[in-house]
Design an enzyme around this catalytic site. Structure first.
Site, PDB file in Angstrom:
ATOM      1  N   CYS A  55       0.837  -1.198   0.000  1.00 52.88           N
ATOM      2  CA  CYS A  55       0.000   0.000   0.000  1.00 52.88           C
ATOM      3  C   CYS A  55       0.875   1.252   0.000  1.00 52.88           C
ATOM      4  O   CYS A  55       0.666   2.176  -0.803  1.00 52.88           O
ATOM      5  CB  CYS A  55      -0.919  -0.024   1.218  1.00 52.88           C
ATOM      6  SG  CYS A  55      -2.117   1.321   1.258  1.00 52.88           S
ATOM      7  N   CYS A  56       1.885   1.292   0.885  1.00 54.39           N
ATOM      8  CA  CYS A  56       2.802   2.437   0.914  1.00 54.39           C
ATOM      9  C   CYS A  56       3.557   2.556  -0.406  1.00 54.39           C
ATOM     10  O   CYS A  56       3.780   3.669  -0.894  1.00 54.39           O
ATOM     11  CB  CYS A  56       3.808   2.294   2.053  1.00 54.39           C
ATOM     12  SG  CYS A  56       3.187   2.749   3.681  1.00 54.39           S
ATOM     13  N   CYS A  95      -1.105   8.548   7.264  1.00 54.88           N
ATOM     14  CA  CYS A  95      -2.431   8.272   6.712  1.00 54.88           C
ATOM     15  C   CYS A  95      -3.416   7.948   7.841  1.00 54.88           C
ATOM     16  O   CYS A  95      -3.039   7.393   8.881  1.00 54.88           O
ATOM     17  CB  CYS A  95      -2.365   7.082   5.768  1.00 54.88           C
ATOM     18  SG  CYS A  95      -1.426   7.406   4.273  1.00 54.88           S
ATOM     19  N   CYS A 117      -3.658   4.371   9.390  1.00 62.70           N
ATOM     20  CA  CYS A 117      -2.417   3.845   9.966  1.00 62.70           C
ATOM     21  C   CYS A 117      -1.828   4.770  11.032  1.00 62.70           C
ATOM     22  O   CYS A 117      -0.663   4.631  11.408  1.00 62.70           O
ATOM     23  CB  CYS A 117      -1.383   3.612   8.868  1.00 62.70           C
ATOM     24  SG  CYS A 117      -1.960   2.510   7.579  1.00 62.70           S
ATOM     25  N   CYS A 156       7.622   4.062   5.866  1.00 59.61           N
ATOM     26  CA  CYS A 156       6.746   3.842   4.719  1.00 59.61           C
ATOM     27  C   CYS A 156       7.512   3.321   3.508  1.00 59.61           C
ATOM     28  O   CYS A 156       6.901   2.848   2.551  1.00 59.61           O
ATOM     29  CB  CYS A 156       6.023   5.128   4.343  1.00 59.61           C
ATOM     30  SG  CYS A 156       7.142   6.459   3.910  1.00 59.61           S
TER      31      CYS A 156
HETATM   32 FE1  SF4 Z   1      -1.363   2.762   2.924  1.00 57.82          FE
HETATM   33 FE2  SF4 Z   1      -1.176   3.096   5.560  1.00 57.82          FE
HETATM   34 FE3  SF4 Z   1       0.996   3.326   3.971  1.00 57.82          FE
HETATM   35 FE4  SF4 Z   1      -0.938   5.183   3.955  1.00 57.82          FE
HETATM   36  S1  SF4 Z   1       0.466   4.673   5.682  1.00 57.82           S
HETATM   37  S2  SF4 Z   1       0.056   4.350   2.180  1.00 57.82           S
HETATM   38  S3  SF4 Z   1      -2.783   3.901   4.205  1.00 57.82           S
HETATM   39  S4  SF4 Z   1      -0.205   1.464   4.423  1.00 57.82           S
END
Ligand code: SF4
Length: 256
Positions: free
Chosen positions: A131-132, A214, A217, A240
């Site tokens: 996701c990151c 985010c 998170c 991240c």
């Molecule tokens: Fe995804 Fe969480 Fe990374 Fe944001 S902090 S990009 S929501 S995993």
């Protein structure tokens, strides 16, 4: 299906021969700035590194570096990665702060293909690294492509992986120079700078969020907890992936 961490762009496969002149440049800059302040470091970076940009999350402490930079030049490109998962407060703060500081070269970047990569918006639960990578790392690296270096707000006190941070370093796998003018600042230095210059803080700091990423998170931090304890709470994840150490993703005490 969970995503893999994407391949680095072509500029992130720099060879030792590519990097050697940059290492010498960085060594000279660090020696020159050994006893200097954050504004001095920033001034030298702006003068010596072509196509330099500043990357900001517009998070809890970002205003200090943004203000120092704005006092030196408002022309430097400021890159803000909108992960499309940020708190509404961050988006409002980013807009208001950019206006107040007169940042007239702001570049807001985001993943263009997130609907394909994370169609139901739950990738942060099943595979936060992916996701990151999709929401932060890939858009940032695309924005950094062709730049000579970038300024970050990282500080030594923030984590074990940042404990040896220098003012200048060569970014892993690239020829870009990373500039960390606040490397030696403590949390109190940030607070003092913000207060002395009467700068507006991210509104969530007062609600117990000393580090803000985010929304899914990030959680509030209790008294006595580490400042970054609310980031990816109850997981092994610490970074991240934007800031790799020796080109590797960092997990709690482990380089993967
Ligand atoms: Fe995804 Fe969480 Fe990374 Fe944001 S902090 S990009 S929501 S995993």
């Amino acid at each position: 299906m969970p995503l893999d961490i994407p391949e680095y762009p072509k500029d992130q496969h720099a060879t030792l021969a590519d990097v050697t002149p940059q290492l010498a440049h960085v060594a000279r800059l660090n020696a020159q700035m050994k006893h200097h302040s954050a504004p001095d470091v920033l001034r030298l970076a702006v003068a010596e590194i072509p196509d330099l940009v500043l990357v900001s999350s517009f998070g809890a402490e970002s205003v200090a570096l943004l203000h120092i930079c704005a006092m030196i030049t408002r022309e430097i490109p400021v890159i803000f990665v909108n992960t499309q998962m940020l708190f509404a407060e961050t988006l409002v703060y980013q807009h208001e702060l950019a206006e107040r500081l007169g940042l007239n070269n702001l570049r807001i970047v985001e993943a263009q293909d997130i609907a394909q990569q994370d169609p139901d918006g739950t990738l942060h639960r099943t595979n936060p690294d992916a996701c990151c990578a999709a929401r932060k790392v890939a858009p940032l690296h695309a924005a950094l492509d062709g730049t000579g270096g970038w300024i970050t707000g990282r500080k030594r006190f923030q984590s074990k992986t940042r404990a040896q941070l220098s003012f200048f370093e060569v970014e892993a796998k690239t020829t870009r120079i990373k500039v960390n003018p606040l490397a030696h600042w403590q949390a109190q230095d940030v607070r003092d700078y913000i207060e002395e210059n009467r700068l507006p803080r991210h509104p969530m700091v007062a609600r117990g969020y000393p580090s803000i990423g985010c929304a899914p998170c990030t959680s509030a931090v209790s008294e006595g907890e580490d400042l970054r304890a609310g980031r990816w709470r109850a997981t092994q994840k610490e970074e991240c992936g934007i800031h790799l150490v020796d080109g590797k993703m960092i997990r709690a005490g482990v380089i993967t």
